[in-house]
Design an enzyme around this catalytic site. Structure first.
Site, PDB file in Angstrom:
ATOM      1  N   GLY A 198       0.887  -1.116  -0.001  1.00 27.10           N
ATOM      2  CA  GLY A 198      -0.023   0.005   0.091  1.00 27.10           C
ATOM      3  C   GLY A 198       0.996   1.246  -0.063  1.00 27.10           C
ATOM      4  O   GLY A 198       1.493   1.420  -1.164  1.00 27.10           O
ATOM      5  N   SER A 199       1.199   1.777   1.133  1.00 28.83           N
ATOM      6  CA  SER A 199       1.873   2.897   1.266  1.00 28.83           C
ATOM      7  C   SER A 199       3.364   2.486   0.819  1.00 28.83           C
ATOM      8  O   SER A 199       4.228   3.044   0.177  1.00 28.83           O
ATOM      9  CB  SER A 199       2.035   3.320   2.902  1.00 28.83           C
ATOM     10  OG  SER A 199       0.946   3.993   3.031  1.00 28.83           O
TER      11      SER A 199
ATOM     12  N   GLN B 105     -21.097  20.875  10.988  1.00 30.06           N
ATOM     13  CA  GLN B 105     -21.388  21.403  12.151  1.00 30.06           C
ATOM     14  C   GLN B 105     -22.390  22.432  12.080  1.00 30.06           C
ATOM     15  O   GLN B 105     -23.389  22.755  12.983  1.00 30.06           O
ATOM     16  CB  GLN B 105     -20.173  21.961  12.786  1.00 30.06           C
ATOM     17  CG  GLN B 105     -20.168  22.241  14.325  1.00 30.06           C
ATOM     18  CD  GLN B 105     -20.414  21.021  15.244  1.00 30.06           C
ATOM     19  OE1 GLN B 105     -20.169  20.058  15.045  1.00 30.06           O
ATOM     20  NE2 GLN B 105     -21.028  21.568  16.458  1.00 30.06           N
ATOM     21  N   ILE B 106     -22.234  23.375  10.933  1.00 28.03           N
ATOM     22  CA  ILE B 106     -23.110  24.370  10.776  1.00 28.03           C
ATOM     23  C   ILE B 106     -24.577  23.824  10.374  1.00 28.03           C
ATOM     24  O   ILE B 106     -25.543  24.304  11.018  1.00 28.03           O
ATOM     25  CB  ILE B 106     -22.608  25.104   9.450  1.00 28.03           C
ATOM     26  CG1 ILE B 106     -21.249  25.645   9.854  1.00 28.03           C
ATOM     27  CG2 ILE B 106     -23.583  26.090   9.009  1.00 28.03           C
ATOM     28  CD1 ILE B 106     -20.545  26.579   8.687  1.00 28.03           C
TER      29      ILE B 106
ATOM     30  N   GLU C 208      -4.243   7.117  -3.302  1.00 32.56           N
ATOM     31  CA  GLU C 208      -3.038   8.043  -4.112  1.00 32.56           C
ATOM     32  C   GLU C 208      -2.113   8.417  -3.340  1.00 32.56           C
ATOM     33  O   GLU C 208      -1.663   9.559  -3.751  1.00 32.56           O
ATOM     34  CB  GLU C 208      -3.738   8.810  -5.220  1.00 32.56           C
ATOM     35  CG  GLU C 208      -4.927   8.249  -6.179  1.00 32.56           C
ATOM     36  CD  GLU C 208      -5.176   9.122  -7.192  1.00 32.56           C
ATOM     37  OE1 GLU C 208      -4.214   9.953  -7.686  1.00 32.56           O
ATOM     38  OE2 GLU C 208      -6.444   8.975  -7.725  1.00 32.56           O
ATOM     39  N   GLY C 209      -1.772   7.793  -2.202  1.00 32.94           N
ATOM     40  CA  GLY C 209      -0.690   8.441  -1.473  1.00 32.94           C
ATOM     41  C   GLY C 209      -1.158   8.845  -0.212  1.00 32.94           C
ATOM     42  O   GLY C 209      -1.823   9.911  -0.138  1.00 32.94           O
TER      43      GLY C 209
ATOM     44  N   ILE D 265      -9.094  -1.565  -6.380  1.00 30.21           N
ATOM     45  CA  ILE D 265      -8.516  -0.959  -7.683  1.00 30.21           C
ATOM     46  C   ILE D 265      -9.749  -0.286  -8.397  1.00 30.21           C
ATOM     47  O   ILE D 265     -10.723  -0.911  -8.542  1.00 30.21           O
ATOM     48  CB  ILE D 265      -8.218  -1.958  -8.758  1.00 30.21           C
ATOM     49  CG1 ILE D 265      -6.954  -2.906  -8.157  1.00 30.21           C
ATOM     50  CG2 ILE D 265      -7.629  -1.234 -10.090  1.00 30.21           C
ATOM     51  CD1 ILE D 265      -5.631  -2.087  -7.802  1.00 30.21           C
TER      52      ILE D 265
ATOM     53  N   GLU E 220       0.463  10.831   5.381  1.00 26.32           N
ATOM     54  CA  GLU E 220       1.675  10.447   5.994  1.00 26.32           C
ATOM     55  C   GLU E 220       2.786  10.536   4.924  1.00 26.32           C
ATOM     56  O   GLU E 220       3.888  11.053   4.898  1.00 26.32           O
ATOM     57  CB  GLU E 220       1.724   9.268   6.828  1.00 26.32           C
ATOM     58  CG  GLU E 220       0.975   9.426   8.034  1.00 26.32           C
ATOM     59  CD  GLU E 220      -0.560   9.546   7.877  1.00 26.32           C
ATOM     60  OE1 GLU E 220      -1.343  10.239   8.646  1.00 26.32           O
ATOM     61  OE2 GLU E 220      -0.979   8.802   6.848  1.00 26.32           O
TER      62      GLU E 220
END
Length: 385
Positions: free
Chosen positions: A131-132, A336-337, A363-364, A157, A367
């Site tokens: 993954g990473s 919240q609003i 896509e990354g 994918i 971190e």
């Protein structure tokens, strides 16, 4: 830097804006509940040329600059993110590899059909163990005469259920680490290609992510994308190229949420006055506006740098990081609003809140983007010292 678009590009942007507002938004809840994008919507997108944003005109596409693509992505970001992801994944990581790294014969074979949307593109890098740590691939490709036999699996994918053309990364020489990875153009009907289950996700309904399995998948040598050992570098280039576009889609979603929040705050009355007159609400809107406008400036700057052929490794990581983080913060403030309505699944705010979360992962991850930025800062410092 001048981000002014030529008139024909502004005209296309207006057409896409009208399409999003008049055709896609009215069926957004239908997409969310059914998990399917209506065929007529996809067909309209094809007829508008939206599947050919990244493909040169000589192959039937629109051949837009990165600034131009970001303008269109921004408009697409203002509607259901599942629909946006279908087009974004195809015109980004699903197409760019062939456009930038394919030879003439590969471009001639694939790009015309991808430009019309007849063939949808997908990018197959991620695996259970990669993954990473993208270089930790277990999928292998062994050359046997005029073919490669690929064995392994991929998961998460995007577009896999509907795609016909996949850019697949596999290991051709395990002894070389990242330099032993090669990229391939794989067609869905090649022998040994299996599409697995569709993943059930928190958000992005209508965008179908699947497992892929390769069992002695036969890929002709002529479908190798570049030379052996260039796959990892190719993957990084493809991902870097797409980051401004992803940020532009996030930008459109932020603008949508800001506009909806302003409208609601002006209409919603509490304590005998519209809540927009409450300082706490006004401050949230101000913060949302500042971050959205900052994201806009960074997005188009990186897009412009890309068009100039400049090195954007650091800046692309910055815009991917900032765009996804801002989208999440803006979505949180929008909920919240809106209060209870913002948490209600019958209204779009809750959907955007869920859809925003994946942008800090795919896509990354955020971190990884920080790692890239940090490494580039060190490299730049050493050059100056």
């Amino acid at each position: 830097m001048d981000f002014t678009l030529p008139e024909e590009m502004e005209s296309l942007r207006r057409i896409v804006r009208d399409f999003v507002g008049n055709e896609v938004e009215p069926v957004a809840q239908e997409i969310e509940e059914s998990g399917e994008i209506p065929r007529r919507i996809v067909q309209m997108a094809k007829e508008m040329g939206l599947f050919g944003l990244s493909i040169p005109e000589e192959y039937g596409g629109l051949g837009l600059s990165m600034v131009g693509k970001c303008a269109i992505y921004e408009e697409l970001g203002k509607t259901h993110n599942g629909f946006t992801s279908l087009i974004g994944a195809h015109t980004g990581i699903g197409t760019v590899g062939i456009v930038q790294m394919g030879n003439k014969e590969q471009k001639r074979r694939y790009l015309p059909k991808m430009a019309t949307g007849e063939w949808i593109g997908a990018f197959a890098l991620t695996e259970p163990s990669a993954g990473s740590h993208a270089a930790n691939l277990k999928t292998t490709a062994v050359r046997k005469g005029d073919r490669y036999l690929i064995n392994g699996s991929k998961h998460y994918i995007t577009n896999a259920r509907d795609a016909h053309v996949f850019t697949v990364m596999a290991v051709t020489d395990p002894s070389k680490g990242p330099k032993g990875i090669t990229s391939f153009i794989v067609e869905r009907d090649f022998p040994g290609f299996i599409v697995g289950k569709t993943e059930k996700k928190m958000g992005l309904n209508g965008s179908h992510s699947c497992e892929l399995f390769f069992e002695d998948l036969e890929v002709p040598v002529e479908n190798r994308l570049g030379e052996e050992g260039e796959g990892y570098v190719n993957a990084l280039k493809i991902l870097t190229n797409g980051r401004a576009g992803l940020a532009a889609r996030n930008l459109g979603s932020c603008q949508y949420l800001l506009d909806k929040s302003i409208q609601y705050a002006m209409e919603r009355v509490q304590f005998d006055k519209p809540i927009i007159e409450q300082q706490a609400v006004l401050h949230m809107l101000a913060d949302m506006a500042v971050e959205t406008e900052t994201l806009r400036s960074l997005t188009y700057r990186v897009a412009w740098m890309t068009d100039q052929g400049m090195n954007v490794i650091k800046e692309a990581a910055m815009v991917k990081l900032y765009g996804s983080e801002v989208y999440n913060r803006v979505a949180d403030k929008a909920v919240q609003i809106h209060g209870g309505i913002g948490y209600n699944a019958e209204y779009p705010i809750e959907r955007f809140y869920r859809d925003a979360r994946i942008t800090r992962i795919y896509e990354g991850t955020s971190e990884i983007q920080r790692n890239i930025i940090g490494a580039q800062l060190i490299k730049e410092y050493r050059k100056r010292s």
